[in-house]
Design a protein around this motif. Structure first.
Motif, mmCIF file in Angstrom:
data_model
loop_
_atom_site.group_PDB
_atom_site.id
_atom_site.type_symbol
_atom_site.label_atom_id
_atom_site.label_comp_id
_atom_site.label_asym_id
_atom_site.label_seq_id
_atom_site.Cartn_x
_atom_site.Cartn_y
_atom_site.Cartn_z
ATOM 1 N N PRO A 69 -5.302 -27.290 21.807
ATOM 2 C CA PRO A 69 -4.375 -27.952 20.789
ATOM 3 C C PRO A 69 -4.116 -29.556 20.844
ATOM 4 O O PRO A 69 -4.428 -30.021 21.878
ATOM 5 C CB PRO A 69 -2.907 -27.406 21.376
ATOM 6 N N GLU A 70 -4.001 -29.972 19.729
ATOM 7 C CA GLU A 70 -3.583 -31.444 19.483
ATOM 8 C C GLU A 70 -2.140 -31.754 19.598
ATOM 9 O O GLU A 70 -1.407 -30.651 19.119
ATOM 10 C CB GLU A 70 -4.178 -32.160 18.108
ATOM 11 N N ASN A 127 8.347 -26.892 20.443
ATOM 12 C CA ASN A 127 6.758 -26.371 21.011
ATOM 13 C C ASN A 127 6.710 -24.894 21.465
ATOM 14 O O ASN A 127 5.700 -24.421 21.961
ATOM 15 C CB ASN A 127 6.368 -27.179 21.927
ATOM 16 N N ASN A 157 -10.501 -24.745 18.963
ATOM 17 C CA ASN A 157 -9.339 -25.471 18.661
ATOM 18 C C ASN A 157 -8.049 -24.829 18.948
ATOM 19 O O ASN A 157 -7.203 -25.690 19.367
ATOM 20 C CB ASN A 157 -9.222 -25.747 17.090
ATOM 21 N N PHE A 158 -7.969 -23.506 18.931
ATOM 22 C CA PHE A 158 -6.754 -22.866 19.346
ATOM 23 C C PHE A 158 -6.261 -23.115 20.852
ATOM 24 O O PHE A 158 -5.343 -23.409 21.299
ATOM 25 C CB PHE A 158 -6.733 -21.399 19.190
ATOM 26 N N LEU A 207 3.307 -29.989 19.359
ATOM 27 C CA LEU A 207 1.939 -29.413 18.919
ATOM 28 C C LEU A 207 1.662 -29.495 17.592
ATOM 29 O O LEU A 207 2.550 -29.100 16.547
ATOM 30 C CB LEU A 207 2.123 -27.907 19.239
ATOM 31 N N LYS A 208 0.637 -30.006 17.058
ATOM 32 C CA LYS A 208 0.438 -30.303 15.721
ATOM 33 C C LYS A 208 0.419 -29.276 14.667
ATOM 34 O O LYS A 208 0.936 -29.148 13.821
ATOM 35 C CB LYS A 208 -1.143 -31.155 15.552
ATOM 36 N N ASP A 209 -0.428 -28.106 15.384
ATOM 37 C CA ASP A 209 -0.399 -26.856 14.263
ATOM 38 C C ASP A 209 0.790 -26.348 14.228
ATOM 39 O O ASP A 209 1.075 -25.037 13.572
ATOM 40 C CB ASP A 209 -1.662 -25.989 15.057
ATOM 41 N N HIS A 210 1.921 -26.334 15.164
ATOM 42 C CA HIS A 210 3.164 -25.641 15.100
ATOM 43 C C HIS A 210 4.367 -26.650 14.542
ATOM 44 O O HIS A 210 5.172 -26.250 14.484
ATOM 45 C CB HIS A 210 3.491 -25.431 16.513
ATOM 46 N N TRP A 267 -4.698 -24.998 27.806
ATOM 47 C CA TRP A 267 -3.729 -26.124 27.085
ATOM 48 C C TRP A 267 -3.497 -27.268 28.296
ATOM 49 O O TRP A 267 -3.739 -28.407 28.001
ATOM 50 C CB TRP A 267 -2.407 -25.513 26.382
#
Length: 153
Positions: free
Chosen positions: A47-48, A86, A43-44, A58-61, A120
């Motif tokens: 990215p979504e 991002n 997943n890293f 970036l969803k996770d950030h 990415w």
């Protein structure tokens, strides 16, 4: 294609030297990680993104307050909002478990940046073929950074 020079991963080299002709990156991953870590890395490296006001983020950030602040400061400039929202320093991805005294540390950071940029870019291009998403690696104040933004066509 080899994204990482094995010689900058000292532990890998030690294991490979101890296991002549019978040690690969797969062997190393088997020793150093587990399935949960592997899934996290999957997943890293893939990215979504989410969309806010036509900005790709970036969803996770993502942080809503941070977004609102930058949106106001940058007068809604989509590209600049994306670039700053991002933005991430490569060394901060693994700052807790990194040996900054390793003689290959700087080369490791560069190899990690190259790897992240590669995966990415592939992921975002694959998942969003209608967008011109740019994954940029650059140096700022002697620190290697990465950011993602949508380029104008």
């Amino acid at each position: 294609m080899n994204l990482v020079d094995p010689n900058i991963v000292s532990n890998f080299v030690e294991w490979k030297d101890a296991n002549k002709d019978n040690f690969t990156w797969w062997s190393y991953v088997n020793i150093k990680s587990d399935i949960q870590g592997a899934l996290a890395f999957a997943n890293f490296f893939c990215p979504e993104i989410i969309t806010k006001d036509n900005c790709i983020l970036l969803k996770d950030h993502f942080d809503q307050k941070n977004y609102d602040d930058w949106k106001e400061r940058l007068n809604g400039d989509k590209t600049q909002i994306e670039k700053i929202m991002n933005l991430y320093e490569i060394q901060d991805f693994f700052h807790i478990n990194s040996d900054t005294n390793d003689p290959f540390y700087n080369e490791q950071i560069k190899a990690l940046a190259k790897s992240i940029q590669f995966y990415w870019s592939l992921t975002l291009q694959h998942n969003h073929p209608d967008k011109n998403i740019i994954v940029s690696v650059f140096e700022e104040y002697d620190t290697l950074c990465i950011t993602v933004y949508e380029g104008l066509e």
